[in-house]
Design a protein around this motif. Structure first.
Motif, PDB file in Angstrom:
ATOM      1  N   SER A 145       0.825  -1.212   0.000  1.00 34.10           N
ATOM      2  CA  SER A 145       0.000   0.000   0.000  1.00 34.10           C
ATOM      3  C   SER A 145       0.860   1.263   0.000  1.00 34.10           C
ATOM      4  N   GLN A 146       0.473   2.219  -0.811  1.00 37.73           N
ATOM      5  CA  GLN A 146       1.147   3.516  -0.864  1.00 37.73           C
ATOM      6  C   GLN A 146       0.265   4.647  -0.348  1.00 37.73           C
ATOM      7  N   ARG A 147      -0.862   4.318   0.254  1.00 34.64           N
ATOM      8  CA  ARG A 147      -1.777   5.383   0.678  1.00 34.64           C
ATOM      9  C   ARG A 147      -1.129   6.304   1.702  1.00 34.64           C
ATOM     10  N   GLY A 148      -0.478   5.739   2.712  1.00 30.09           N
ATOM     11  CA  GLY A 148       0.173   6.573   3.720  1.00 30.09           C
ATOM     12  C   GLY A 148       1.228   7.498   3.142  1.00 30.09           C
ATOM     13  N   PRO A 149       2.201   6.978   2.379  1.00 26.90           N
ATOM     14  CA  PRO A 149       3.203   7.859   1.771  1.00 26.90           C
ATOM     15  C   PRO A 149       2.593   8.928   0.854  1.00 26.90           C
ATOM     16  N   ILE A 150       1.525   8.572   0.130  1.00 30.89           N
ATOM     17  CA  ILE A 150       0.894   9.569  -0.743  1.00 30.89           C
ATOM     18  C   ILE A 150       0.235  10.659   0.078  1.00 30.89           C
ATOM     19  N   LEU A 151      -0.420  10.299   1.171  1.00 31.22           N
ATOM     20  CA  LEU A 151      -1.004  11.310   2.056  1.00 31.22           C
ATOM     21  C   LEU A 151       0.076  12.239   2.606  1.00 31.22           C
ATOM     22  N   ALA A 152       1.217  11.674   2.978  1.00 37.30           N
ATOM     23  CA  ALA A 152       2.308  12.496   3.501  1.00 37.30           C
ATOM     24  C   ALA A 152       2.835  13.443   2.433  1.00 37.30           C
ATOM     25  N   ARG A 153       2.979  12.962   1.218  1.00 33.27           N
ATOM     26  CA  ARG A 153       3.485  13.819   0.146  1.00 33.27           C
ATOM     27  C   ARG A 153       2.516  14.961  -0.152  1.00 33.27           C
ATOM     28  N   GLY A 154       1.232  14.639  -0.208  1.00 33.68           N
ATOM     29  CA  GLY A 154       0.261  15.676  -0.544  1.00 33.68           C
ATOM     30  C   GLY A 154      -0.012  16.645   0.586  1.00 33.68           C
ATOM     31  N   ALA A 155      -0.029  16.143   1.825  1.00 34.58           N
ATOM     32  CA  ALA A 155      -0.419  16.983   2.959  1.00 34.58           C
ATOM     33  C   ALA A 155       0.750  17.681   3.626  1.00 34.58           C
ATOM     34  N   ILE A 156       1.964  17.134   3.493  1.00 34.27           N
ATOM     35  CA  ILE A 156       3.107  17.699   4.220  1.00 34.27           C
ATOM     36  C   ILE A 156       4.157  18.260   3.270  1.00 34.27           C
ATOM     37  N   TYR A 157       4.656  17.424   2.372  1.00 34.77           N
ATOM     38  CA  TYR A 157       5.807  17.810   1.568  1.00 34.77           C
ATOM     39  C   TYR A 157       5.480  18.780   0.444  1.00 34.77           C
ATOM     40  N   TYR A 158       4.248  18.728  -0.064  1.00 36.55           N
ATOM     41  CA  TYR A 158       3.916  19.470  -1.274  1.00 36.55           C
ATOM     42  C   TYR A 158       4.127  20.975  -1.101  1.00 36.55           C
ATOM     43  N   ALA A 159       3.613  21.521  -0.014  1.00 34.04           N
ATOM     44  CA  ALA A 159       3.752  22.967   0.205  1.00 34.04           C
ATOM     45  C   ALA A 159       5.208  23.364   0.381  1.00 34.04           C
ATOM     46  N   ALA A 160       5.985  22.533   1.073  1.00 38.74           N
ATOM     47  CA  ALA A 160       7.401  22.847   1.280  1.00 38.74           C
ATOM     48  C   ALA A 160       8.162  22.811  -0.036  1.00 38.74           C
ATOM     49  N   ALA A 161       7.815  21.889  -0.917  1.00 39.58           N
ATOM     50  CA  ALA A 161       8.500  21.799  -2.203  1.00 39.58           C
ATOM     51  C   ALA A 161       8.310  23.071  -3.024  1.00 39.58           C
ATOM     52  N   GLY A 162       7.184  23.759  -2.810  1.00 39.01           N
ATOM     53  CA  GLY A 162       6.949  25.009  -3.523  1.00 39.01           C
ATOM     54  C   GLY A 162       7.922  26.111  -3.151  1.00 39.01           C
ATOM     55  N   GLY A 163       8.603  25.956  -2.019  1.00 40.77           N
ATOM     56  CA  GLY A 163       9.571  26.961  -1.581  1.00 40.77           C
ATOM     57  C   GLY A 163      11.000  26.618  -1.915  1.00 40.77           C
ATOM     58  N   LEU A 164      11.203  25.617  -2.758  1.00 43.60           N
ATOM     59  CA  LEU A 164      12.549  25.139  -3.038  1.00 43.60           C
ATOM     60  C   LEU A 164      13.416  26.182  -3.746  1.00 43.60           C
ATOM     61  N   LEU A 165      12.831  26.942  -4.665  1.00 37.89           N
ATOM     62  CA  LEU A 165      13.609  27.954  -5.377  1.00 37.89           C
ATOM     63  C   LEU A 165      14.107  29.023  -4.416  1.00 37.89           C
ATOM     64  N   ASP A 166      13.223  29.515  -3.550  1.00 42.95           N
ATOM     65  CA  ASP A 166      13.652  30.514  -2.569  1.00 42.95           C
ATOM     66  C   ASP A 166      14.716  29.940  -1.640  1.00 42.95           C
ATOM     67  N   ALA A 167      14.575  28.669  -1.265  1.00 49.51           N
ATOM     68  CA  ALA A 167      15.571  28.042  -0.398  1.00 49.51           C
ATOM     69  C   ALA A 167      16.930  27.980  -1.079  1.00 49.51           C
ATOM     70  N   ALA A 168      16.916  27.693  -2.388  1.00 48.92           N
ATOM     71  CA  ALA A 168      18.173  27.629  -3.134  1.00 48.92           C
ATOM     72  C   ALA A 168      18.847  29.000  -3.190  1.00 48.92           C
ATOM     73  N   ARG A 169      18.040  30.055  -3.255  1.00 46.94           N
ATOM     74  CA  ARG A 169      18.600  31.405  -3.363  1.00 46.94           C
ATOM     75  C   ARG A 169      19.038  31.976  -2.015  1.00 46.94           C
ATOM     76  N   THR A 170      18.355  31.588  -0.953  1.00 44.21           N
ATOM     77  CA  THR A 170      18.608  32.211   0.345  1.00 44.21           C
ATOM     78  C   THR A 170      19.305  31.301   1.344  1.00 44.21           C
ATOM     79  N   GLY A 171      19.268  29.991   1.109  1.00 44.51           N
ATOM     80  CA  GLY A 171      19.831  29.064   2.071  1.00 44.51           C
ATOM     81  C   GLY A 171      18.898  28.750   3.222  1.00 44.51           C
ATOM     82  N   GLU A 172      17.698  29.309   3.199  1.00 49.66           N
ATOM     83  CA  GLU A 172      16.726  29.032   4.253  1.00 49.66           C
ATOM     84  C   GLU A 172      16.142  27.630   4.084  1.00 49.66           C
ATOM     85  N   ASN A 173      15.609  27.087   5.156  1.00 51.66           N
ATOM     86  CA  ASN A 173      14.979  25.782   5.128  1.00 51.66           C
ATOM     87  C   ASN A 173      13.599  25.904   4.488  1.00 51.66           C
ATOM     88  N   ALA A 174      13.361  25.169   3.393  1.00 53.67           N
ATOM     89  CA  ALA A 174      12.107  25.315   2.654  1.00 53.67           C
ATOM     90  C   ALA A 174      10.907  24.927   3.507  1.00 53.67           C
TER      91      ALA A 174
END
Length: 200
Positions: A145-174
């Motif tokens: 089953s991949q339901r748990g990992p998919i829930l984690a990706r959609g509910a937790i990681y997705y928003a943080a991934a949207g900040g990856l460009l700013d993190a690359a430019r500033t060194g801040e934690n996304a």
């Protein structure tokens, strides 16, 4: 690939009639459409390959990879709503699946249709959906089953991934920029997200 302005628009004029014609198309035609079409009631007219004859197989593949953001959210919505559990009982049309989970019929139909292209669900010529080769893994309690990992990706990681460009430019934690606290502090504070992260 289809330009976003063609698929993310609001339907107008004879949009409802066109959407009905779109829904009635056979599976082989539906599967040739880009996944972005599921985000709007307005259909994307024509075969996307016809609109972009200059694209090579490699450039087309890169465009598909860029649509990964949409696949993540389609899977997350399907997992959260437990659409695969409904279809495990047998084929059903989109509105019937939506009623079973208390959700919006047209949107659920687009989610199901979008995931047909990814082999998670399958659609018949009569617009009924069933589990595809990958659909069983969206369910809890099944081997692999991949339901748990998919829930984690959609509910937790997705928003943080949207900040990856700013993190690359500033060194801040996304993640901290997105949520205002560290990863584990956030999980400790939000029980539902912690459960998604810890799900097998």
């Amino acid at each position: 690939m289809i330009p976003a302005d063609r698929c993310l628009r609001s339907p107008g004029g004879n949009g409802a009639k066109s959407a009905q014609a779109w829904a009635a198309r056979p599976l082989s035609d539906l599967q040739r459409k880009n996944l972005r079409s599921v985000t709007s009631a307005a259909p994307c007219d024509g075969d996307p390959a016809d609109d972009h004859p200059h694209l090579t197989a490699g450039s087309w593949r890169l465009g598909e990879l860029a649509d990964g953001f949409l696949v993540t959210q389609l899977l997350y919505a399907a997992a959260e709503l437990r659409l695969a559990d409904v279809l495990a009982a047998g084929p059903a049309d989109g509105p019937a699946v939506a009623r079973a989970v208390g959700a919006h019929p047209d949107t659920v139909t687009r989610i199901l249709r979008g995931l047909c292209a990814a082999k998670v669900f399958a659609e018949t010529d009569s617009s009924r959906f069933s589990l595809g080769p990958l659909g069983e893994y969206l369910r809890d309690g099944v081997p692999g089953s991949q339901r748990g990992p998919i829930l984690a990706r959609g509910a937790i990681y997705y928003a943080a991934a949207g900040g990856l460009l700013d993190a690359a430019r500033t060194g801040e934690n996304a993640f901290e920029q997105a949520y205002g606290e560290s990863f584990f502090a956030h999980l400790q504070r939000v029980a539902a997200l912690r459960q998604a992260f810890e799900a097998p």
